[in-house]
Motif scaffolding. Structure first.
Motif, mmCIF file in Angstrom:
data_model
loop_
_atom_site.group_PDB
_atom_site.id
_atom_site.type_symbol
_atom_site.label_atom_id
_atom_site.label_comp_id
_atom_site.label_asym_id
_atom_site.label_seq_id
_atom_site.Cartn_x
_atom_site.Cartn_y
_atom_site.Cartn_z
ATOM 1 N N LEU A 122 0.815 -1.212 0.000
ATOM 2 C CA LEU A 122 0.000 0.000 0.000
ATOM 3 C C LEU A 122 0.848 1.262 0.000
ATOM 4 C CD1 LEU A 122 -3.032 -0.866 2.297
ATOM 5 C CD2 LEU A 122 -2.776 -1.069 -0.173
ATOM 6 N N ARG A 123 1.953 1.231 0.713
ATOM 7 C CA ARG A 123 2.848 2.388 0.647
ATOM 8 C C ARG A 123 3.379 2.553 -0.779
ATOM 9 N NH1 ARG A 123 7.577 1.982 4.512
ATOM 10 N NH2 ARG A 123 7.956 4.076 3.686
ATOM 11 N N THR A 124 3.732 1.445 -1.409
ATOM 12 C CA THR A 124 4.222 1.498 -2.788
ATOM 13 C C THR A 124 3.146 2.034 -3.723
ATOM 14 O OG1 THR A 124 5.699 -0.363 -2.365
ATOM 15 C CG2 THR A 124 5.231 0.144 -4.663
ATOM 16 N N ALA A 125 1.898 1.600 -3.514
ATOM 17 C CA ALA A 125 0.796 2.090 -4.339
ATOM 18 C C ALA A 125 0.635 3.601 -4.198
ATOM 19 C CB ALA A 125 -0.495 1.390 -3.943
ATOM 20 N N GLY A 126 0.665 4.091 -2.963
ATOM 21 C CA GLY A 126 0.530 5.528 -2.744
ATOM 22 C C GLY A 126 1.680 6.315 -3.343
ATOM 23 N N ALA A 127 2.892 5.776 -3.183
ATOM 24 C CA ALA A 127 4.071 6.474 -3.710
ATOM 25 C C ALA A 127 4.055 6.514 -5.231
ATOM 26 C CB ALA A 127 5.346 5.790 -3.216
ATOM 27 N N ALA A 128 3.625 5.429 -5.871
ATOM 28 C CA ALA A 128 3.557 5.402 -7.330
ATOM 29 C C ALA A 128 2.531 6.400 -7.843
ATOM 30 C CB ALA A 128 3.223 3.994 -7.805
ATOM 31 N N ALA A 129 1.380 6.447 -7.193
ATOM 32 C CA ALA A 129 0.352 7.402 -7.604
ATOM 33 C C ALA A 129 0.857 8.837 -7.453
ATOM 34 C CB ALA A 129 -0.905 7.187 -6.772
ATOM 35 N N ARG A 130 1.540 9.113 -6.351
ATOM 36 C CA ARG A 130 2.086 10.466 -6.150
ATOM 37 C C ARG A 130 3.087 10.812 -7.245
ATOM 38 N NH1 ARG A 130 6.657 11.512 -3.313
ATOM 39 N NH2 ARG A 130 6.458 9.537 -2.181
ATOM 40 N N GLN A 131 3.948 9.868 -7.597
ATOM 41 C CA GLN A 131 4.940 10.122 -8.635
ATOM 42 C C GLN A 131 4.267 10.391 -9.981
ATOM 43 O OE1 GLN A 131 8.332 7.490 -8.545
ATOM 44 N NE2 GLN A 131 8.679 7.709 -10.754
ATOM 45 N N MET A 132 3.186 9.673 -10.279
ATOM 46 C CA MET A 132 2.462 9.893 -11.528
ATOM 47 C C MET A 132 1.802 11.272 -11.551
ATOM 48 S SD MET A 132 0.878 6.046 -11.700
ATOM 49 C CE MET A 132 -0.119 6.220 -13.170
ATOM 50 N N LEU A 133 1.272 11.697 -10.436
ATOM 51 C CA LEU A 133 0.666 13.024 -10.355
ATOM 52 C C LEU A 133 1.711 14.118 -10.546
ATOM 53 C CD1 LEU A 133 -1.658 12.192 -7.353
ATOM 54 C CD2 LEU A 133 -2.482 12.921 -9.605
ATOM 55 N N VAL A 134 2.877 13.925 -9.961
ATOM 56 C CA VAL A 134 3.972 14.887 -10.137
ATOM 57 C C VAL A 134 4.398 14.933 -11.599
ATOM 58 C CG1 VAL A 134 6.399 15.335 -9.600
ATOM 59 C CG2 VAL A 134 4.797 14.760 -7.763
ATOM 60 N N SER A 135 4.495 13.767 -12.224
ATOM 61 C CA SER A 135 4.884 13.723 -13.629
ATOM 62 C C SER A 135 3.859 14.423 -14.509
ATOM 63 C CB SER A 135 5.054 12.268 -14.082
ATOM 64 O OG SER A 135 6.109 11.645 -13.385
ATOM 65 N N ALA A 136 2.587 14.272 -14.186
ATOM 66 C CA ALA A 136 1.537 14.944 -14.956
ATOM 67 C C ALA A 136 1.665 16.460 -14.829
ATOM 68 C CB ALA A 136 0.166 14.480 -14.484
ATOM 69 N N ALA A 137 1.936 16.943 -13.612
ATOM 70 C CA ALA A 137 2.108 18.384 -13.415
ATOM 71 C C ALA A 137 3.339 18.895 -14.148
ATOM 72 C CB ALA A 137 2.206 18.691 -11.925
ATOM 73 N N ALA A 138 4.429 18.128 -14.096
ATOM 74 C CA ALA A 138 5.656 18.535 -14.781
ATOM 75 C C ALA A 138 5.428 18.662 -16.281
ATOM 76 C CB ALA A 138 6.766 17.531 -14.491
ATOM 77 N N ALA A 139 4.658 17.738 -16.846
ATOM 78 C CA ALA A 139 4.380 17.793 -18.280
ATOM 79 C C ALA A 139 3.531 19.016 -18.625
ATOM 80 C CB ALA A 139 3.680 16.508 -18.715
ATOM 81 N N GLN A 140 2.534 19.314 -17.782
ATOM 82 C CA GLN A 140 1.679 20.472 -18.048
ATOM 83 C C GLN A 140 2.450 21.781 -17.951
ATOM 84 O OE1 GLN A 140 -1.939 20.535 -15.757
ATOM 85 N NE2 GLN A 140 -2.615 18.511 -16.477
ATOM 86 N N TRP A 141 3.355 21.836 -16.964
ATOM 87 C CA TRP A 141 4.092 23.089 -16.746
ATOM 88 C C TRP A 141 5.398 23.137 -17.540
ATOM 89 C CZ3 TRP A 141 3.398 22.457 -10.757
ATOM 90 C CH2 TRP A 141 2.074 22.748 -10.418
ATOM 91 N N GLN A 142 5.716 22.007 -18.189
ATOM 92 C CA GLN A 142 6.928 21.898 -19.001
ATOM 93 C C GLN A 142 8.188 22.234 -18.191
ATOM 94 O OE1 GLN A 142 6.286 24.275 -22.570
ATOM 95 N NE2 GLN A 142 4.957 22.698 -23.460
ATOM 96 N N ILE A 143 8.262 21.615 -17.022
ATOM 97 C CA ILE A 143 9.457 21.741 -16.194
ATOM 98 C C ILE A 143 9.848 20.357 -15.699
ATOM 99 C CG2 ILE A 143 8.970 24.112 -15.443
ATOM 100 C CD1 ILE A 143 7.887 23.004 -12.851
ATOM 101 N N ASP A 144 11.057 20.248 -15.166
ATOM 102 C CA ASP A 144 11.539 18.964 -14.679
ATOM 103 C C ASP A 144 10.822 18.589 -13.382
ATOM 104 O OD1 ASP A 144 13.646 17.192 -13.048
ATOM 105 O OD2 ASP A 144 14.021 16.995 -15.211
ATOM 106 N N ALA A 145 10.457 17.316 -13.274
ATOM 107 C CA ALA A 145 9.726 16.849 -12.090
ATOM 108 C C ALA A 145 10.517 17.045 -10.808
ATOM 109 C CB ALA A 145 9.358 15.375 -12.253
ATOM 110 N N SER A 146 11.840 17.095 -10.900
ATOM 111 C CA SER A 146 12.657 17.268 -9.698
ATOM 112 C C SER A 146 12.432 18.617 -9.033
ATOM 113 C CB SER A 146 14.137 17.098 -10.046
ATOM 114 O OG SER A 146 14.558 18.103 -10.949
#
Length: 708
Positions: A122-146
């Motif tokens: 479950l921790r892995t599931a939550g962490a993966a979802a968070r990483q995907m959300l960050v990646s989606a925001a990075a793509a929209q804002w056209q900046i590096d996810a870091s």
């Protein structure tokens, strides 16, 4: 619009809402299951998340909520790694292969396995979802996810940019699922380790919570059964006319397990059942009585030959030999909500409403009963009014299914309290023949023969001649003490009554046997019982840690008021360690009065400390009730106890003050639903010996032993 993140990136358009399932191959690996990239051969073991446009997160929990707190602990594990805003998190119950318990390899709740089994998935599931959300925001804002971070269900970026999870969920669902997302350092936890309020409290206090017994369906009939007193018993004659004469009774159906009366309501069904006044043919078991059970188990303990643990040689060990015989009776589960199940059979399909600890096994068993496939059995999970292992059984569901098939309408089968008490799903009766050799101040040898019926066999596990049922020896075969010579063996005996999982299973009786006898040996060695145990725990520092903490917090060795004494015990189970000190006196009638219990637990990393406290307290109440009162006995083939007047529960005025202390730990989580139960009975009986010099070797405690 509602969104679920998914491994398959598959969309289901439902009433205008975007719905996407999410599971993790990583979760399968955490459970020891094989996984292949893209989930081709992975076993779905993760969570389901739903993130709505208003930023609310719903966690689908596949574990059964029976008071132990999984409806809060499971969402906490997901929400921590998701970095969700806790007030916006809710929980739903679900039945799905993706919710398989990693420890059991099927969807089920027991063995204090929920947190320890789902900790990494479950921790892995939550962490993966968070990483995907960050990646989606990075793509929209056209900046590096870091350059991005998350906080309370928002992705935050440079220059004050922010986006809610709800606004990003649809885009995130289209991204590949990271197989190895980065998990938080425990030092960064803001949800885990906190005593957050339980998510199910409101529903359970305002009356909206739905238990199995609350189910109502159009056209439903209610069934009450005259159940067979013993397996194989048959009714000599059934007077259906008397039942059918009761207003509201519609049908009488005979099953292998008894005779059922179906009516428009519970009261009519019960009156109809009682009116039949069936005379039963008990067959060869009609003479079963508790004295015969004891005699059979005594023989099994003396002849025990299935060796569970052997070290050195117990033959001709020099020193002082101490021998003792211990016994515990059959115990009922006594759930506050009696067993019940509602089933609607329609052709080769069935829909089931039940509070069960095993929705996965229920599907398989009912498919076999109805001669269909598990996919055609729909389980609607309800809350459980107590489980304790009893709700892993199939008696209510299989009978309800057969009755619905016979009636052609939905049928709710309800057990009366008397039906449940006599249903033959009991904690095994057991006898232990103990022998120890004390050499000076140390224990040189331990020999034990235990006899009991087999829970493993009752629940479908094969246990051959000379093989050990591990459930029969757990809590004894895995004791922590450094003893150079040991021989611990089991002798299977089957007196007749069906045995089943009971809170803490084998640890409940074997903890009593072991910790009581260790106490006896301490006195024989002229050692303090606490120090004697402590001296033999050099190889188990976690046992030693809880023992020391419990003794310290209880003031072990400090003076007590006249007429009081302390006893101590330590038992590990389900990945956790518990030590308890009981402070006891005697009432004028010789009955024990437990004033205070100090419990120290090491359950590894803690999800919710308040839930740990409550589970330890509840486990102590359950175990103390059994120590003082619990006993199922047989006479002439029938159970003698029918209700709480003959099978008492601990009352509020008898409740001791309970203090729970948690050992800080970085170890993986252990279970907490059961580990508090095994130490309480030996802690109390050891205190009684310290107070009176009389040793309690059988339960429940007999006040006559101490009456002046």
């Amino acid at each position: 619009m509602e969104t679920i993140l998914t491994q398959r990136r598959a969309f289901l358009q439902t009433s205008g809402a975007l719905v996407v399932g999410f599971t993790l191959p990583a979760a399968g690996r955490a459970a020891g299951a094989p996984a292949v990239a893209n989930g081709a051969a992975s076993i779905p073991m993760g969570a389901f998340l739903r993130i709505s446009a208003d930023n609310r997160v719903s966690v689908i929990c596949g574990q059964s909520e029976m008071g132990q707190g999984v409806f809060t602990a499971i969402p906490m594990m997901v929400a921590e790694e998701l970095d969700a805003d806790w007030p916006l998190v809710s929980v739903e119950n679900g039945v799905d292969n993706a919710l398989t318990n990693p420890i059991f390899k099927f969807q089920g709740t027991g063995g204090s396995s929920s947190v320890r089994g789902f900790w990494m998935p479950l921790r892995t599931a939550g962490a993966a979802a968070r990483q995907m959300l960050v990646s989606a925001a990075a793509a929209q804002w056209q900046i590096d996810a870091s350059q991005l971070r998350t906080n309370k269900s928002f992705v935050l970026g440079p220059g004050g940019r922010s986006a809610s999870y709800g606004s990003l969920a649809e885009a995130a669902a289209k991204l590949p699922v990271p197989e190895k997302p980065t998990l938080k350092n425990p030092s960064d936890f803001r949800i885990l380790g906190k005593s957050l309020s339980r998510l199910d409290t409101a529903a359970k206090t305002n009356g909206t919570a739905r238990y199995g017994i609350d189910v109502q369906l159009p056209g439903m009939l209610v069934a009450v059964m005259a159940r067979t007193p013993l397996a194989g018993a048959k009714p000599k004659a059934v007077n259906e006319a008397k039942a059918l004469a009761i207003k509201g009774v519609k049908q009488v159906v005979t099953l292998p397990t008894g005779v059922a009366v179906l009516a428009t309501g519970y009261w009519a069904a019960k009156k109809g059942r009682d009116a039949m006044a069936i005379d039963w043919d008990l067959g060869g078991d009609g003479s079963l009585n508790s004295a015969a059970v004891t005699q059979m188990l005594d023989e099994g303990a003396r002849q025990a030959d299935a060796v569970a643990r052997k070290l050195g040689s117990v033959d001709a060990v020099p020193g002082t030999k101490i021998e003792a015989r211990y016994e515990v009776p059959y115990l009922a589960h006594a759930c506050m909500e009696p067993m019940n199940c509602t089933v609607w059979v329609r052709g080769d399909e069935a829909e089931v409403w039940i509070g069960t600890q095993g929705p996965g096994p229920q599907q398989g068993v009912l498919a076999g009963v109805l001669k269909t496939t598990p996919e055609k059995i729909k389980i609607n999970m309800q809350l459980l009014g107590g489980g304790f292992g009893r709700r892993f059984s199939f008696d209510a569901s299989t009978d309800a299914a057969l009755l619905s098939k016979a009636a052609g309408v939905p049928v709710k089968l309800v057990f009366t309290r008397e039906d449940d008490m006599a249903a033959q799903f009991y904690r095994p009766a057991s006898v232990a023949q103990m022998e120890g050799v004390v050499s000076g101040s140390s224990l040189a040898s331990l020999k034990v023969g235990v006899s009991s019926p087999s829970i493993g066999v009752s629940s479908g596990t094969k246990v051959g001649p000379g093989e050990v049922d591990r459930l029969a020896m757990e809590g004894l075969a895995d004791h922590p003490y450094d003893i150079p010579n040991q021989l611990l063996a089991w002798g299977r005996k089957e007196p007749g009554p069906k045995v089943w999982f009971w809170r803490s299973v084998g640890h409940s009786q074997n903890g009593f046997f072991t910790e009581s006898f260790i106490d006896e040996l301490a006195y024989a060695a002229k050692q303090d019982p606490y120090e004697f145990r402590r001296s033999m725990l050099g190889k188990s520092l976690r046992h030693k840690g809880v023992l020391e903490l419990a003794a310290e917090k209880a003031g072990w060795g400090a003076p007590l008021p006249k007429g009081r004494a302390r006893g101590i015990a330590v038992v590990s189970s389900y990945g956790s360690y518990a030590a308890e000190v009981a402070e006891v006196s005697l009432n004028s009638d010789g009955s024990p009065r437990v004033h205070r219990v100090v419990c120290a637990v090491d359950c590894g990393q803690v999800v919710n400390p308040e839930i740990v406290h409550r589970q330890a307290e509840g486990a102590i109440v359950y175990g103390l009730t059994a120590a003082l009162y619990g006993r199922i006995t047989y006479k002439d083939g029938r159970v003698e106890q029918t209700n709480f007047h003959q099978y008492p529960m601990l009352r509020m005025h008898e409740m001791p003050k309970v203090e729970v202390h948690i050992v800080p730990s970085t170890e993986a989580p252990g279970g907490m639903g059961e580990p508090g139960t095994p130490p309480i009975s030996p802690a109390v009986t050891n205190a009684l010996f310290a107070l009176t010099g009389k040793r309690v070797r059988s339960l429940p405690i007999d006040p006559a032993q101490f009456k002046a």
